[in-house]
Design an enzyme around this catalytic site. Structure first.
Site, short mmCIF file in Angstrom:
data_model
loop_
_atom_site.label_atom_id
_atom_site.label_comp_id
_atom_site.label_asym_id
_atom_site.label_seq_id
_atom_site.Cartn_x
_atom_site.Cartn_y
_atom_site.Cartn_z
N ASP A 1 0.83 -1.49 -0.15
CA ASP A 1 -0.47 -0.47 0.06
C ASP A 1 1.25 1.33 -0.19
OD1 ASP A 1 0.92 -0.48 2.87
OD2 ASP A 1 -0.39 1.05 3.33
N GLU B 1 -0.22 -1.18 5.63
CA GLU B 1 0.67 -0.53 6.72
C GLU B 1 0.90 0.34 7.61
OE1 GLU B 1 4.86 0.63 7.53
OE2 GLU B 1 3.35 1.50 6.10
#
Length: 489
Positions: free
Chosen positions: A77, A144
């Site tokens: 991400d 994350e």
């Protein structure tokens, strides 16, 4: 010239393909499918665990089967931040890149080199026939940036390696062996609203042009927090004039220092209000002249969007005593560096980022991200946060807490990497701890026997539209990583 023409070509081409995949945190479907297909196209064992982490297994090169297994780890991400004048849908649009001297940047948005460059490095290792290495597993976690959810969900026993090299740190030549833990803090309340007052004019108060940045890496730079700046201006207006607060909204992500804040107020004596804002704004700009030279404070009559009428529900203002309590709480809320480390010179130990503020249609909310390498110090900061808001009659809650990653002085992989770096570049790599959340802390809790180090190419201003990657550092990191893998026994 595009980034696909840069060297090493495999890394930059992999990164280019990653930029084509929209991947804001919690919306990783497109990048996950791309990674799964990429692994299958390269005839590698590739799968997603039951929560959504992607794992790719790369067989050892012939003759290296008995070497220790290595996990190359990054996250899929990215932080979705853009300048206000940029039209970009992070759920649909690819990231457009440009080369500026020795740097790669995006066009008014975050670049996503955090951590797309880490993924590109790992993928290039997997497809490079010249690299000598033992068994490799590529672990690509999800979400994350907003909670380390994928790392926390990883189950024991899935991975077989003994060494983890995290590819998510941001300065070439630095090897990270420790990081801060984190905690999400939230304050919420409801409030009474009142009818539009007679004889008042509606004005906008906007704070723009702050540099922002990563709430861990850049917090030590003492940049302006747009929410704090706006609160100071509103405090002066509420205390020195008869202004009424309608709404306030600033910041978009817990882990990004807020760059903009937008407020609306009613004012009766416009000349006095302008004088107050001008005085306070002048002082604030002087304070941040070095760190935020483009800080811009705009105070002007409110303008409805062309062709639309103002929503009557949005014309109600915050009851006066509640408005002052809220602004005072925002001013008193801890923000920035709380304490420096006593054991590691130059390292921030504890900090808080006043990330998001919203006062709108009867609801008040504040969201912050606390970081500390000392769990008890993080707890003490949470108590301070609670005390500030409870004194203002505002409730608080906490979530997403995780501990830091403690350095291992006996790390074998650290010794190998230090020697390789010295042999290759004629100088010693710096061994560091970082005031940011690396997934190593959480992953090490699930796999406590792992020997871990974090590294990566040089990035500046991640989590902001000024994010950029230093082109020469990518080649150095890739060459270094190849030699490290070849040197593991």
């Amino acid at each position: 010239m595009t980034i696909k023409d840069l060297k090493p070509s495999s890394v930059w081409n992999n990164f280019y393909n990653i930029t084509r995949c929209p991947r804001p945190s919690k919306h990783e479907e497109i990048i996950r499918e791309y990674l799964l297909q990429w692994g299958k196209d390269h005839n590698l064992e590739t799968f997603a665990d039951k929560t959504g982490n992607v794992i790719i297994r790369v067989p050892a090169t012939p003759g290296c089967e008995d070497r220790k297994g290595v996990i190359l780890q990054g996250h899929m991400d990215m932080v979705p931040q853009k300048n206000a004048d940029i039209k970009h849908d992070f759920l649909k649009d690819p990231i457009e890149t440009r080369i500026v001297g020795d740097w790669v940047k995006a066009c008014g948005t975050t670049l996503g080199a955090d951590n797309g460059m880490g993924l590109a490095l790992a993928m290039s290792i997997a497809e490079d026939p010249e690299v000598k290495h033992g068994p490799i597993e590529i672990l690509i976690t999800y979400d994350e940036e907003t909670g380390m959810t994928g790392a926390a969900a990883l189950e024991p026993g899935i991975l077989k390696g003994e060494i983890l090299i995290n590819l998510d740190s941001e300065t070439e030549g630095e090897l990270y062996v420790g990081c801060a833990g984190g905690l999400d803090a939230t304050a919420k309340a409801r409030y009474e609203r009142k009818e539009e007052p007679q004889g008042y004019e509606c004005w906008s108060l906007n704070v723009l042009g702050c540099q922002g940045g990563h709430s861990g890496m850049d917090i030590i730079l003492c940049r302006a927090n747009a929410n704090k700046v706006a609160a100071r201006l509103l405090y002066a207006l509420l205390k020195e004039t008869d202004a009424k607060l309608l709404d306030m909204e600033g910041g978009t992500l817990r882990n990004a220092i807020p760059r903009e804040c937008f407020c609306t107020v009613y004012v009766r004596d416009t000349a006095k209000a302008e004088a107050v804002v001008s005085r306070v704004a002048s002082a604030i700009r002087a304070e941040y002249a070095q760190t935020d030279p483009d800080l811009n404070i705009v105070f002007e009559p409110y303008k409805c969007q062309e062709g639309t009428a103002c929503d009557p529900d949005e014309c109600l203002y915050v009851e006066e005593s509640a408005a002052l309590r809220f602004i005072e709480a925002i001013i008193a809320c801890p923000d920035g560096v709380e304490r420096m480390s006593a054991s590691v010179p130059g390292l921030v130990e504890t900090s808080n980022n006043l990330a998001m503020v919203k006062i709108y249609k009867g609801e008040f909310s504040v969201h912050t991200l606390m970081r500390s390498s000392v769990d008890t110090a993080k707890d003490a900061l949470a108590e301070k946060f609670t005390s500030v808001f409870e004194l203002a009659g505002i409730g608080t809650s906490f979530a997403g807490g995780y501990s830091g990653w403690a350095p291992n002085p006996d790390s074998e992989i650290l010794g190998i990497m230090k020697k390789v770096y010295l042999d290759m570049f004629g100088k010693e790599a710096q061994v560091m701890a970082i005031h940011a959340g690396l997934e190593c802390g959480i992953l090490g809790g699930t796999y406590p026997a792992w020997d871990m180090v974090s590294m990566g190419p040089t990035l500046l201003s991640p989590h902001s539209p000024d994010e950029r990657c230093y082109i020469p550092s990518v080649q150095k990191v890739y060459d270094f990583l190849k030699e490290v893998l070849a040197s593991i026994k």
